[in-house]
Structures are given as structure tokens and as C-alpha cells.
Motif scaffolding. Structure first.
Motif, mmCIF file in Angstrom:
data_model
loop_
_atom_site.group_PDB
_atom_site.id
_atom_site.type_symbol
_atom_site.label_atom_id
_atom_site.label_comp_id
_atom_site.label_asym_id
_atom_site.label_seq_id
_atom_site.Cartn_x
_atom_site.Cartn_y
_atom_site.Cartn_z
ATOM 1 N N GLN A 1 47.946 53.505 44.261
ATOM 2 C CA GLN A 1 46.992 54.436 44.866
ATOM 3 C C GLN A 1 45.857 53.619 45.484
ATOM 4 N N GLU A 2 45.269 54.122 46.535
ATOM 5 C CA GLU A 2 44.183 53.419 47.215
ATOM 6 C C GLU A 2 42.843 54.137 47.058
ATOM 7 N N VAL A 3 42.865 55.366 46.527
ATOM 8 C CA VAL A 3 41.649 56.162 46.392
ATOM 9 C C VAL A 3 41.435 56.482 44.929
ATOM 10 N N PRO A 4 40.274 56.338 44.394
ATOM 11 C CA PRO A 4 39.046 55.820 45.006
ATOM 12 C C PRO A 4 38.998 54.294 45.030
ATOM 13 N N TYR A 5 39.987 53.655 44.416
ATOM 14 C CA TYR A 5 40.185 52.204 44.452
ATOM 15 C C TYR A 5 41.657 51.981 44.149
ATOM 16 N N ARG A 6 42.101 50.753 44.019
ATOM 17 C CA ARG A 6 43.528 50.481 43.828
ATOM 18 C C ARG A 6 43.908 50.633 42.355
ATOM 19 N N ILE B 1 38.458 38.969 36.021
ATOM 20 C CA ILE B 1 39.672 39.771 35.839
ATOM 21 C C ILE B 1 40.105 40.337 37.183
ATOM 22 N N ARG B 2 41.381 40.143 37.514
ATOM 23 C CA ARG B 2 41.898 40.714 38.760
ATOM 24 C C ARG B 2 42.643 42.019 38.520
ATOM 25 N N ILE B 3 43.380 42.064 37.413
ATOM 26 C CA ILE B 3 44.225 43.222 37.138
ATOM 27 C C ILE B 3 44.175 43.533 35.648
ATOM 28 N N LEU C 1 45.059 48.836 36.901
ATOM 29 C CA LEU C 1 43.840 48.888 37.701
ATOM 30 C C LEU C 1 43.635 47.538 38.363
ATOM 31 N N VAL C 2 43.352 47.551 39.656
ATOM 32 C CA VAL C 2 42.989 46.339 40.364
ATOM 33 C C VAL C 2 41.465 46.282 40.347
ATOM 34 N N ARG C 3 40.918 45.236 39.780
ATOM 35 C CA ARG C 3 39.475 45.126 39.625
ATOM 36 C C ARG C 3 38.780 45.077 40.986
ATOM 37 N N SER C 4 37.739 45.882 41.116
ATOM 38 C CA SER C 4 36.891 45.871 42.312
ATOM 39 C C SER C 4 35.488 46.237 41.861
ATOM 40 N N ASP C 5 34.537 46.167 42.761
ATOM 41 C CA ASP C 5 33.164 46.511 42.396
ATOM 42 C C ASP C 5 33.004 47.994 42.068
#
Length: 179
Positions: free
Chosen positions: A13-18, A128-130, A173-177
Motif C-alpha cells: 500500500q502507498e497510502v498513507p505511507y508504504r 530501521i528500514r522495515i 511497515l516501511v519506515r518513513s517520517d
């Protein structure tokens, strides 16, 4: 035991993040056995739950002895840990997420939470990336709380998706801000 094809063919999924919601990662019999024999030893309370941690800094080589610096696991749980510690697992998650994970440090945590424990919304550490979470509860009522909330923003009430921690499901979860 771990169905790597269920990971590879998951939908990011791309929303609201990966992120990705995965199901049926284990055969039903093994899934129930994992749930019924959740590890009991090696947990310590830190106010948020009861974690047991394993750290792997390289991919498992079947010609070398297993890492044994964590509490003894039954055979099926050991098989799961062994499956997670392979190049094939890293490749499957990498295929889903688009990352090469072959040289990443891997942490495996098992958590047991009590009724009154909670975990506030937070982004994971920058290193952490994933994150992949596997769930082992045979039943869950949304009224109990304890569901993973995919949030639209940093407001705990802005829920995009709520995922109960039910047996044979997993979330990546792909870590993002904003994750």
C-alpha cells in the motif's frame, strides 16, 4: 514452514505511507501450534510489554551451529526463527518492498502485552528500514484495543486502517517520517 510466496506477492500500500497486510503465512496446523505454544521463557517487563530479543547480523549458514544466546524455543518456533534468518526470507521481503536487505542487521522480538499496557503512536528509529509484525492471537475483539493503527498523521485518532492482532496475519511497515 513460512510461505515466502505470500510475502513476495503481497500488495504494498502507498497510502498513507508504504505498508502491507499479509495473511496465511503458515499452514493452518502450524499457525495454531505457534499460537498455542507461544514462547514463555526469556521475557522481561519494561513497562510496555514483555519482549524477548534475538539479533542476527548475518544470514544463517546451515553449516554453522544455530545462534543460541536466547531462551530455548520449541521445535516449531525454532523453525520459524530459522526461516526468518535466511537469505530467501530477506529476498522475499526485499521483493515486496524494493529494498536489498541482504546486509541489514535483523532484530527479532517476541512481545507479550498485558491488558493495561499501551504503545503510543511513533515513527521507528532512523536506522530501521522495515518492520514486520506477525500476530498469534486466535481471537480478538476491537473493543479490547490493542490493534495496529495505520494513522493518516501523528494524531492517534486519525485512523486510516485498524488491524487486529489475529493469528496468521502480518504487517510490513516501511519506515518513513510519517509512518
Amino acid at each position: 514452514m513460512l510461505d515466502l510466496n505470500a510475502i513476495r506477492t503481497g500488495i504494498m500500500q502507498e497510502v498513507p505511507y508504504r505498508w502491507a497486510f499479509l495473511q496465511n503465512l503458515f499452514p493452518e496446523k502450524q499457525s495454531l501450534e505457534l499460537s498455542n505454544n507461544y514462547p514463555q521463557e526469556g521475557f522481561y517487563q519494561d513497562g510496555k510489554g514483555f519482549p524477548m530479543q534475538m539479533v542476527f547480523d548475518e544470514i544463517q549458514d546451515i553449516t554453522k551451529p544455530r545462534i543460541t544466546d536466547y531462551p530455548k524455543l520449541n521445535n516449531l518456533w525454532q523453525q520459524l526463527v530459522d526461516d526468518l534468518h535466511t537469505a530467501a526470507y530477506r529476498a522475499a521481503v526485499g521483493e515486496l518492498t524494493g529494498f536489498n536487505l541482504m546486509d541489514d542487521l535483523m532484530y527479532i522480538y517476541f512481545f507479550r502485552y498485558d491488558i493495561e499496557n499501551s504503545f503510543p503512536p511513533h515513527p521507528d528509529s532512523l536506522i530501521i528500514r522495515i518492520v514486520q509484525m506477525f500476530y498469534f492471537n486466535q481471537e480478538w475483539d476491537f473493543n479490547w484495543g490493542g490493534c495496529l493503527r495505520i494513522l493518516k498523521d501523528d494524531n492517534a485518532d486519525s485512523v486510516f486502517q485498524e488491524i487486529p492482532p489475529l493469528i496468521n496475519t502480518s504487517v510490513i511497515l516501511v519506515r518513513s517520517d510519517n509512518s
